[in-house]
Scaffold this active site. Structure first.
Site, mmCIF file in Angstrom:
data_model
loop_
_atom_site.group_PDB
_atom_site.id
_atom_site.type_symbol
_atom_site.label_atom_id
_atom_site.label_comp_id
_atom_site.label_asym_id
_atom_site.label_seq_id
_atom_site.Cartn_x
_atom_site.Cartn_y
_atom_site.Cartn_z
ATOM 1 N N HIS A 98 26.535 -22.985 23.220
ATOM 2 C CA HIS A 98 26.090 -21.958 22.274
ATOM 3 C C HIS A 98 27.134 -21.739 21.180
ATOM 4 O O HIS A 98 27.703 -20.650 21.036
ATOM 5 C CB HIS A 98 25.781 -20.643 22.983
ATOM 6 C CG HIS A 98 24.834 -19.777 22.202
ATOM 7 N ND1 HIS A 98 24.059 -18.793 22.778
ATOM 8 C CD2 HIS A 98 24.530 -19.742 20.872
ATOM 9 C CE1 HIS A 98 23.318 -18.196 21.854
ATOM 10 N NE2 HIS A 98 23.598 -18.752 20.683
ATOM 11 N N GLU B 77 23.382 -17.731 30.279
ATOM 12 C CA GLU B 77 24.627 -18.109 29.610
ATOM 13 C C GLU B 77 25.758 -17.186 30.051
ATOM 14 O O GLU B 77 25.560 -15.974 30.137
ATOM 15 C CB GLU B 77 24.448 -18.039 28.090
ATOM 16 C CG GLU B 77 23.409 -18.995 27.552
ATOM 17 C CD GLU B 77 23.302 -18.961 26.028
ATOM 18 O OE1 GLU B 77 24.160 -18.310 25.385
ATOM 19 O OE2 GLU B 77 22.369 -19.582 25.488
ATOM 20 N N ARG C 19 16.888 -20.051 21.128
ATOM 21 C CA ARG C 19 17.068 -19.303 22.363
ATOM 22 C C ARG C 19 16.516 -20.138 23.510
ATOM 23 O O ARG C 19 15.427 -20.716 23.408
ATOM 24 C CB ARG C 19 16.366 -17.939 22.315
ATOM 25 C CG ARG C 19 17.033 -16.908 21.425
ATOM 26 C CD ARG C 19 18.403 -16.506 21.947
ATOM 27 N NE ARG C 19 19.049 -15.477 21.148
ATOM 28 C CZ ARG C 19 19.852 -15.716 20.116
ATOM 29 N NH1 ARG C 19 20.079 -16.970 19.749
ATOM 30 N NH2 ARG C 19 20.419 -14.707 19.461
#
Length: 323
Positions: free
Chosen positions: A289, A270, A241
């Site tokens: 991601h 994000e 994270r």
């Protein structure tokens, strides 16, 4: 039940960036009851609320869109919220329950994170992106970097993801060390890993990879003091994270050459804003991601999402998440 003007109900699939949700599962049973609206970009604020205004069911991809209390209160027609995976910290489960919204999860397939970690480590250290660009522009080799055999890998968090990363490292003939608040010498040894002190974890390895959940205790855990302890020829990898690493401190470390480089798959915000300084940071490899983004995982995610909707229609929801 919510319905569209046509009298049919609405189901919305959010954040389907690759536009593959409908091709990853058989949605025919859902189409029989719902108009399906697929959102292929990321929405926020009023735009998100307006898009979901008619939705009785929403299928969310992991934590890409947060469903906090304010958003849930803005969606009176919502009755079923499906999240891919069986855990989603960005959903206010208590508020959902209070508003009569059932929240269900899905299974997954495999674990794409460990292989991504090593792909990123090798690509960063061996300059894959720069060398590819050089070849395409008519050039030839101009970078040099370390191999993995004989190097030390430090793992911050030897849990569900850190353990298979350790196994892969051993296959590459790497020495593996680890630290977390709860890690014992005995448990590390069970996996062929050496438990070390917190300071040693930052100061010793050639590569440091993060595998902790984001909590109040881990937020900002890797900050200026920790980055300063790292060797100048060491690489940082974060697929966990973004907020676990102090973003400003990392940017300074990259610009000042305090570490050899950083490979990132996660960020504080994000999708990463277009003008974010990380996009132009030196010594970095940036991915969007994709640790869990595999065809196998998507088939499991969306196949189970369909099953969740069918079970909801039958009045017998499955994989229900509770606060």
């Amino acid at each position: 039940m919510a319905s569209t003007v046509s009298g049919r109900r609405t189901l919305t699939v959010l954040d389907d960036y690759q536009n593959v949700a409908l091709s990853s599962a058989d949605w025919s049973s859902v189409r029989a009851e719902f108009d399906i609206d697929v959102v292929t970009d990321h929405l926020d604020g009023d735009e998100l609320v307006n898009r979901l205004a008619k939705s009785e069911v929403v299928v969310a991809m992991r934590e890409r869109t947060a469903f906090g209390a304010e958003l849930l209160r803005s969606l009176p027609r919502l009755r079923l919220l499906v999240t891919t995976g069986m855990r989603n910290a960005s959903i206010d489960l208590a508020e959902a329950t209070a508003r009569g919204v059932t929240v269900c999860g899905t299974g997954s397939a495999g674990n794409g994170v460990p292989e991504l970690v090593f792909g990123m480590m090798i690509a960063l250290a061996r300059g894959f992106v720069a060398e590819d660009a050089s070849v395409r522009s008519g050039g030839w080799q101009h970078t040099i970097g370390p191999g993995l055999a004989g190097r030390t890998l430090g793992i911050l968090g030897l849990g569900r993801l850190g353990t298979p990363v350790a196994r892969l490292a051993q296959a590459f003939d790497m020495r593996v060390i680890a630290w977390s608040r709860s890690l014992t010498v005995e448990r590390a040894a069970e996996h062929g890993v050496t438990a070390v002190s917190r300071d040693a974890l930052f100061s010793e390895p050639d590569f440091l990879t993060i595998h902790l959940p984001l909590t109040q205790q881990t937020r900002g855990l890797v900050g200026r003091p920790e980055l300063a302890m790292m060797r100048r020829d060491a690489y940082l990898v974060n697929t966990s994270r973004g907020p676990i690493v102090d973003e400003g401190a990392l940017l300074d470390a990259l610009h000042d050459g305090l570490i050899a480089g950083a490979a990132l798959d996660v960020y504080d915000s994000e999708p990463l804003p277009a003008d974010h300084p990380l996009r132009s940071a030196p010594r970095s490899l940036l991915l969007p991601h994709i640790g869990y983004v595999t065809t196998d995982n998507y088939r499991a995610f969306y196949g189970d999402a369909v099953a969740d909707v069918v079970a909801y229609l039958a009045g017998e929801p499955v994989r229900v998440l509770t606060a």
